[in-house]
Scaffold this active site. Structure first.
Site: not given
Length: 831
Positions: A35, A43, A237, A664, A698-699, A704, A753, A770
């Site tokens: 400044h 500042d 590690k 289902d 359902s995968g 579902h 279903d 699944r």
């Protein structure tokens, strides 16, 4: 203070200075403005409590700790002032030219977070002394502002701490704005902003693939002994914080395994990464090393307070480079590319070296040098994001364990603060006591930790079973995680002679489990440790053949299967607990022979696995079912090759009353868009009945839809209601849905279903893997996701943990009080 004084001194119709502005979240910010007013000065402004606390520094800041710069405290300035650059016209307060000489973020020394930092700074201002760490473009490291005891009340001294950023160089010779590149003269003459040079990125993009973000690091499985094996790489590690770095043209993001930001905490590392010259995603460990080159976790914990040691980011993997996603590439190729990146030295960043094959000798050398241990990695392994896999293993030179602090005892003798920490680990949702420790805490550490724990104090014991201690315990909310070193596990599951090493602020308490070793990788020549202990509650069961490939097209192993269920255990177990299980076993993976097993009575599981005898209508006598109540049992099932988990809809104690009913949606040679249309229609019908419903993939190819019942109705009632819903939906979608059970009679239709609602019927549990290519997961959805374009294959072994972090457990309402089926049925009849 408020901005009243600032506004009283200014006529905003005559000056371009800002009138106000709101504070933002994230790290606290600072600015230093050069400044040129009646005299040249700087500042110095620190964000605090929604304003900028301000000091005028006549000679400007210095990097030399021997210099004590006078700093006159002035009125608070608005937050928006931190970007102000321009000319304040003559006749106005502070008339002259202003540039933003430096800016960045800062934090109070020793602060745990922003809230803690602001409290510390507020108290320090009142007392006349604050210490803070700047992360600017010109100024970095620790500084102190201390008020003079004699002289003007607003007179302070600005002093640089002697740390790695201290220097005799005159930093004020750098006269340009860090925002526009202009000097004071440029601004006064009306020169336009000079384009700020971008961080150098020398390499051109070699591909068009997008950079991955918010990576979940690949994890290593603990094994008992070092080994030798062709094609394997062995690394040190490191004892620090695991960190992912995303380096792009927009800057550097550095974050923990739980996505906590590290940019402010480890700003020198970020500054080094800005010199990489490539777009890249890196995986490594932030450590502080001492003179002998050994990393020490306590040095890292105290680094921002003491500045002792050498802060380094050790990089051991490369996930993305200049437009090319490398996660599917073998490790040896990734490390080869990574090493080339580090031909030129980069401050604070180091390539993580490795040796090949000779893990036993490397482990011996690690023990001699007092290192924490070694990491072994299959050189052909892809990067399996978020998974704890047997392709990466860790062997420790001494026992270590992360632990949750559940309480602390009062100090004895001359000790201050606290006596000992009461420690635990989680077993499912329960905190289990594993011992207590008072060793490893120095005086300063005791004071800091006692203050933090006191803020968490509660009257309720957080442990599932209240532990017996030899002193009065003050219980705390179990949120703080620490790391301890100990001699061995006792027979009753306690740590012998644990020593506190430091807090783990990169770990969530609920993720802390007792860490037990698995079998070493197959075909490895290993040194064997003696004295293996039997399975105890809360620890892992024996795990075998972790390298066996279960998903050939994707490369996922049995170890990956086990790692997935270990990580997902707290989420999936509420939907398995107390339920008989039908085991679907794939001992040789998804392409091998599989078989179902209901009765485990002929070859009983270990004694610690729960079983229940249930009368069978199809055969005389009873069937012994396995029940999965806890994480060890879940891992036991995964080790048997149970890729998917198939529990009953009802629980032991109310086996004839399901917790929910199922519709289902099972497609037969039809696009998935038709399944979505059927699901939307089922939901509309259920909404007309005012029946709450949830949906999951359902995968595989279906969806579902489930309605919570609260175990208030028998299976026959549940089945009848589901049948009514199916019969209402089918006429609405006659060309794309079917009520025919035999697949040959419902070609190119979605089977509605409702017959899954019978005693003993099972369906894949929510969050269950699944046995299909891609390792898909049966995934709970938000209804707004059930629309055209939904792709169930996106929900898989690699992505599920990240999704849960984002959306939480969407399946919780299924275990609620349930709907009133009779009232719902009445509404359907009036439809």
């Amino acid at each position: 203070m408020t901005l009243a004084t600032y506004r009283k001194k200014r006529h905003f119709q005559k000056t371009p200075e800002p009138t106000g502005g709101k504070a933002a979240g994230g790290a606290l910010r600072f600015v230093i403005q050069k400044h040129d007013a009646s005299r040249l000065h700087y500042d110095f402004r620190l964000e605090l409590d929604g304003t900028l606390k301000s000091w005028a520094v006549p000679k400007g800041p210095s990097l030399n700790p021997a210099d004590k710069r006078l700093a006159m405290m002035v009125e608070d300035h608005p937050i928006d002032y931190r970007t102000f650059e321009g000319v304040i016209p003559a006749g106005n307060y502070g008339a002259g030219t202003v540039i933003v000489w430096d800016h960045g973020t800062y934090e109070a020394v020793g602060a745990a977070d922003r809230k803690d930092g602001e409290r510390t700074l507020r108290d320090g201002l009142a007392a006349g002394r604050i210490s803070f760490i700047l992360h600017g473009e010109k100024l970095q490291g620790e500084f102190t502002l201390t008020r003079l005891r004699r002289g003007a009340e607003n007179a302070w001294l600005l002093i640089k701490k002697r740390d790695e950023f201290a220097s005799d160089n005159d930093v004020t010779r750098e006269g340009q704005s860090v925002i526009t590149g202009r000097t004071l003269a440029d601004v006064e003459n009306g020169s336009k902003a000079k384009p700020k040079p971008k961080k150098p990125l020398a390499a051109k993009r070699r591909g068009k693939e997008r950079m991955p973000h918010k990576i979940k690091p690949m994890l290593a499985t603990l094994v008992d002994a070092p080994f030798e094996r062709p094609g394997w790489l062995f690394e040190v590690k490191w004892d620090g914080y695991r960190a992912i770095a995303e380096v792009s043209r927009d800057g550097v993001q550095l974050y923990s395994r739980n996505h906590n930001p590290f940019e402010t905490k480890f700003a020198p590392v970020v500054a080094g990464l800005e010199q990489l010259g490539h777009e890249a995603v890196l995986d490594g460990e932030v450590v502080v090393v001492e003179g002998k080159g050994r990393s020490q976790f306590q040095l890292l914990q105290n680094y921002q307070k003491t500045g002792k040691g050498d802060l380094v980011y050790v990089v051991f993997d490369l996930l993305y480079l200049d437009g090319k996603d490398l996660r599917s590439e073998p490790l040896v190729r990734r490390k080869g590319l990574l090493k080339k990146l580090f031909k030129k030295s980069i401050p604070r960043v180091r390539f993580g070296e490795h040796i090949e094959e000779t893990g036993v000798a490397f482990f011996s050398a690690a023990m001699e040098q007092g290192l924490e241990g070694i990491i072994g990695k299959d050189g052909q392994s892809p990067y399996r994001e978020g998974l704890r896999t047997s392709s990466w293993v860790k062997i420790k030179t001494r026992q270590r364990q992360e632990a949750v602090i559940g309480g602390f005892t009062s100090p004895r003798g001359s000790r201050v603060g606290l006596g000992a920490l009461v420690l635990g680990v989680y077993d499912n949702d329960e905190l289990i006591y594993i011992g207590h420790t008072g060793g490893g805490l120095d005086t300063r550490g005791l004071e800091d930790l006692t203050e933090r724990l006191s803020e968490l104090e509660t009257k309720t014991c957080p442990f599932a079973k209240k532990p017996k201690t030899n002193a009065h315990v003050r219980w705390v909310e179990p949120t703080l995680v620490c790391e301890v070193e100990f001699q061995e596990w006792t027979e009753d599951g306690r740590m012998r002679q644990p020593v506190f090493l430091g807090l783990r602020e990169d770990k969530k308490a609920k993720q802390v489990r007792r860490e037990m070793s698995a079998q070493e990788p197959a075909n490895a020549k290993a040194t064997q440790k003696q004295g293996a202990k039997p399975q105890t509650k809360g620890s892992d069961p024996p795990l075998t053949n972790l390298d066996k490939i279960y998903w050939p097209d994707d490369g996922f192993t049995k170890g990956d299967l086990i790692a997935y269920y270990r990580e997902i255990a707290p989420i999936i177990l509420p939907y398995l607990r107390d339920r008989p299980m039908s085991l679907h076993r794939h001992p040789d993976g998804i392409d091998g022979e599989s078989f179902f097993q209901k009765d485990v009575g002929r070859r009983p599981p270990p004694d610690w696995v729960r079983t229940v005898p249930i009368s069978s209508e199809s055969r005389a006598g009873k069937i012994t079912y396995l029940v999965c109540d806890d994480e060890p049992t879940l891992l036991y099932l995964a080790n048997l090759g149970c890729i998917e988990l198939n529990p009953w809809n009802s629980r032991v104690g109310s086996l004839d009353k399901p917790d929910f009913l199922i519709i289902d949606l099972d497609p037969e040679a039809i696009p998935f868009s038709k399944v979505i249309a059927a699901a939307v229609q089922v939901r509309k019908v259920l909404e007309d009945a005012e029946a709450e419903c949830l949906v999951k993939t359902s995968g595989k190819r279906g969806l579902h839809i489930c309605v919570p019942l609260g175990a208030k109705y028998d299976y026959e009632t549940a089945r009848q209601f589901a049948e009514v819903v199916a019969n209402v939906v089918h006429p609405l979608l006659p060309k794309t849905t079917s009520l025919e059970r035999r697949p040959v009679n419902r070609q190119r239709r979605v089977y509605l279903d409702y017959l899954q609602n019978s005693r003993g019927q099972t369906l894949a549990a929510p969050y269950s893997l699944r046995p299909a290519p891609g390792a898909p997961v049966s995934t709970p959805l938000q209804w707004r996701e059930v629309r055209q374009g939904l792709d169930p294959t996106k929900f898989n072994i690699r992505t599920m943990a990240k999704r849960i972090d984002k959306v939480g457990d969407l399946w919780k309402p299924i275990l609620g009080k349930g709907v009133d089926l009779m009232a719902c049925l009445g509404r359907l009849e009036r439809r």
